[in-house]
Design an enzyme around this catalytic site. Structure first.
Site, PDB file in Angstrom:
ATOM      1  N   SER A 461     -19.078 -66.033  -1.388  1.00  0.00           N
ATOM      2  CA  SER A 461     -18.564 -64.754  -1.000  1.00  0.00           C
ATOM      3  C   SER A 461     -19.785 -63.764  -1.017  1.00  0.00           C
ATOM      4  O   SER A 461     -20.611 -64.024   0.229  1.00  0.00           O
ATOM      5  CB  SER A 461     -17.705 -64.114  -2.453  1.00  0.00           C
ATOM      6  OG  SER A 461     -17.022 -62.724  -1.868  1.00  0.00           O
ATOM      7  N   ASP A 472     -30.110 -65.244   9.498  1.00  0.00           N
ATOM      8  CA  ASP A 472     -29.974 -64.531  10.545  1.00  0.00           C
ATOM      9  C   ASP A 472     -31.408 -63.740  11.039  1.00  0.00           C
ATOM     10  O   ASP A 472     -31.762 -63.849  12.051  1.00  0.00           O
ATOM     11  CB  ASP A 472     -28.690 -63.783  10.754  1.00  0.00           C
ATOM     12  CG  ASP A 472     -27.495 -64.364  10.683  1.00  0.00           C
ATOM     13  OD1 ASP A 472     -27.593 -65.874  11.082  1.00  0.00           O
ATOM     14  OD2 ASP A 472     -26.327 -63.836  10.514  1.00  0.00           O
ATOM     15  N   LYS A 486     -16.156 -68.827   1.255  1.00  0.00           N
ATOM     16  CA  LYS A 486     -14.946 -67.797   0.994  1.00  0.00           C
ATOM     17  C   LYS A 486     -15.316 -66.534   1.587  1.00  0.00           C
ATOM     18  O   LYS A 486     -16.320 -65.798   1.126  1.00  0.00           O
ATOM     19  CB  LYS A 486     -15.031 -67.935  -0.596  1.00  0.00           C
ATOM     20  CG  LYS A 486     -13.780 -66.967  -1.214  1.00  0.00           C
ATOM     21  CD  LYS A 486     -13.724 -65.696  -0.920  1.00  0.00           C
ATOM     22  CE  LYS A 486     -12.412 -64.971  -1.645  1.00  0.00           C
ATOM     23  NZ  LYS A 486     -12.248 -63.684  -1.517  1.00  0.00           N
TER      24      LYS A 486
END
Length: 683
Positions: A461, A472, A486
């Site tokens: 999460s 990224d 998740k």
């Protein structure tokens, strides 16, 4: 083995027995209509309640109430087959005939079988453990039994296996029989408590799980205890549990709780017995409702509880271990981020690497609402830790997110902001297709130096949002193993009777890729002790799939991509002969070998030899590591625990090796390319 996630449903599958004429109440008819309407209208998965879903529900309900496919016969399923494609219409009209008919059939079969087992145990039946009988380890992928004779043969072997497992756990055959009689009689007694609410809740959750594993129905009674039911953070040991078949399974450990600190319990371990104090009798809890197991584990602060477990690494159910834990309440400050310094020697130079351990993403909402300017949060605490580490002259940072199951989305977003100047961090797509972008728009950066993020299969999460954003932006190197996956958001909706927790949105990285199902893959992979086929979103039935949305505009903070192959090469060379990494790789191979077994021998000598061989293999692997590191060898695995008293924290050499290698990679980055990228990080 298929993990069934909602304990309130699963506990029903073992709390069984027959009661006369169980029927749905009027409130249940209204509730199933409300549930259907809520799922169709508000769930993220656009799935109509139609004939196709009806057939899925038909099959899933039988899988829910008899997950081992050992009580019902194929003929029982076939006798209700006329409901297969009518359940959608039935639910819309409030008709629950199928649910109660199917459950009552299961209760009848369960009572018949359990009474048969009790009668056999009370008889003069003997067990010949010299025969070469064997029992399939799992029946979940097997077809339903075609005949009672075939089923009787299976249960005869299953009973023999249960007696043998207890015999190998230092019980006599008569003691083993007595234990099993108590176990089965306890299940029958609990069966008499089964009521219409239990059946309705089981059926409603079988429907809810078809949408995704995080969607659940809560009856009014369970809604009152929602927080306890969903977190199961036990006051005393700190663990998240669920029922799986007839066992109580550890799903995860609460950060900084007694179980976590002990180092003796791991996710996927099975709890089969609970004892009070240092010398209280171990009570058998196999087949017990989860809430009853929880009641036995809880206790006064400072008292001792002893858990008898079957380790997740064991090849069969005869391997047992007793774990002593001191009950304590987990405090916020114990779950807070912490830091330390690890020194790395390189070519005669000593580098300092700051290690920041973040067990969860937390924020003191109560203090924030009161206007307390000194409220605690992950981002605030980490910022203070970084400043302190900078004062101590650290050369690089390692952020440890292993076993961090998530928490506050706000904190994940703001924590990224400590390492970038400004920009988006995560995208959230709702069921209407609208995409919101969260980001950090504070130009200030707390740390501009080399950064490594460590993840594992239990990082979930909010952890995945942070790790994904750092990856990224190429702001830091992400190492470890693939995360949980998740990537969904849930909310609660009141119904006419109870509540519905359902998924309303999905998380996406700024690259457009979802964290759902696939999780975050590391740039450099470390050995993982967690089996991805058993732990993680991809291991859950009906999980929402991975997909993509349009990426947002963002820049790159380093030339990391160009250097990852060389970093991988250095990592491989270092860890190829590293004793701890070799131990991890060999242990994983041993576990995989054990899990590949399809059959369990019921010959006592063979089973004992198999168990002893596996334990000796673990001792040998540990001693290979110890010899390579110049440490004293051990004779048994129990010696690893004798040096630590209940309440003390065990240092895991594998965990330390992971942090050491993450620190080495941080220094690699300094040597290889980081100086040339420093200007971009400051901008």
């Amino acid at each position: 083995m298929r993990a069934l996630q909602l304990f309130l449903v699963l506990s029903l599958s073992i709390a069984t027995g027959a009661q006369a004429s169980l029927k749905p109440e009027a409130v249940h008819s209204n509730a199933i209509q409300s549930l259907v309407a809520g799922l169709e209208s508000h769930h993220y998965r656009e799935q109509a309640v139609d004939d196709e879903l009806s057939e899925k529900l038909f099959n899933n309900f039988f899988e829910t109430i008899d997950p081992t496919r050992s009580y019902l016969l194929q003929s029982d399923i076939d006798s209700l087959a006329h409901f297969k494609r009518t359940l959608d219409d039935d639910m819309r009209s409030g008709n629950l005939t199928f649910a109660f008919a199917a459950y009552e059939r299961f209760l009848t079969r369960f009572q018949e079988r359990t009474e048969q087992m009790i009668d056999a145990l009370k008889s003069d039946q003997t067990f010949d453990f010299t025969l070469d009988d064997r029992l399939p380890i799992s029946r979940e992928e097997k077809p339903w039994f075609q005949s009672k004779g075939e089923q009787d043969q299976y249960w005869s072997l299953r009973l023999k296996s249960a007696v043998l497992n207890l015999k190998l756990s230092d019980k006599s055959v008569s003691e083993a029989k007595e234990t099993l009689i108590k176990r089965y009689e306890s299940q029958l007694n609990r069966a008499l408590q089964t009521n219409s609410e239990d059946i309705f809740q089981s059926y409603a959750n079988a429907l809810a799980r078809l949408y995704d594993p995080h969607t659940a129905y809560f009856s009014p009674a369970t809604s009152e205890n929602f927080e306890i039911n969903m977190s199961l953070s036990l006051e005393g040991i700190g663990a998240v549990l669920q029922s799986e078949d007839e066992f109580t399974k550890i799903v995860s450990l609460v950060p900084a709780g007694p179980a976590d600190k002990s180092g003796q319990l791991k996710p996927a371990d099975l709890i089969v017995g609970v004892g009070q104090d240092m010398d209280g009798e171990i009570e058998d809890v196999v087949g017990m409702r989860l809430d009853d197991v929880v009641d036995r584990i809880r206790g006064p602060k400072g008292s001792i509880v002893r858990l008898e477990i079957i380790p997740s690494t064991s090849a069969d159910k005869s391997t047992r271990k007793i774990v002593k834990l001191e009950r304590q309440r987990v405090k916020l400050e114990e779950q807070a981020a912490k830091s330390r310094i690890m020194e790395v020697e390189r070519d005669g130079n000593i580098y300092k690497v700051g290690i920041i351990d973040i067990p969860t993403f937390y924020i003191d909402f109560a203090a924030l609402r009161k206007g307390d300017k000194d409220y605690r949060s992950t981002t605030r605490d980490v910022a203070v830790l970084i400043e302190d580490l900078k004062q101590q002259g650290v050369d690089a940072l390692v952020v440890d997110l292993r076993e961090n199951g998530g928490g506050s989305l706000r904190e994940a977003n703001e924590l990224v902001g400590l390492f970038i100047s400004r920009g988006p961090t995560v995208q959230i797509r709702d069921l209407e297709g609208r995409v919101d972008v969260l980001g950090d728009y504070n130009p200030e950066t707390t740390w501009t130096g080399p950064l490594t993020v460590v993840i594992d299969r239990l990082s979930a999460s909010a952890s995945e949002i942070f790790a994904g954003a750092i990856q990224d932006y190429r702001r830091g190197l992400v190492v470890g193993s693939r995360t949980f996956g998740k990537g969904t958001v849930q909310t609660l909706q009141p119904l006419r009777h109870g509540q519905l927790k359902f998924t309303t949105a999905k998380f996406y990285r700024i690259s457009g890729e979802s964290t759902q199902h696939q999780g975050v893959a590391p740039d450099i992979e470390f050995p993982s002790m967690f089996d991805q086929s058993e732990i993680g979103e991809s291991a859950l039935d009906f999980a929402l799939p991975w997909d993509k949305v349009r990426p947002v505009r963002y820049g790159s903070y380093s030339s990391l991509d160009r250097w990852v192959p060389e970093l991988q090469n250095r990592h491989t060379q270092r860890t190829q002969t590293d004793p701890d990494f070799q131990h991890m790789r060999d242990t994983i191979a041993l576990i995989n070998e054990q899990k590949s077994m399809q059959w369990l021998p019921l010959n006592e000598e063979q089973l004992k030899a198999q168990r002893d061989q596996m334990e000796q293999a673990q001792v040998d692997l540990e001693n290979q590591r110890r010899m390579a590191k110049g440490e004293q060898p051990i004779k048994t695995l129990d010696e690893l625990l004798t040096e630590t008293a209940p309440g003390e924290e065990i240092t895991d050499p594998d965990s330390e090796a992971v942090l050491r290698e993450a620190s080495e990679l941080s220094i690699d980055m300094i040597e290889m390319f980081f100086q040339e990228d420093q200007s971009r990080l400051a901008g």
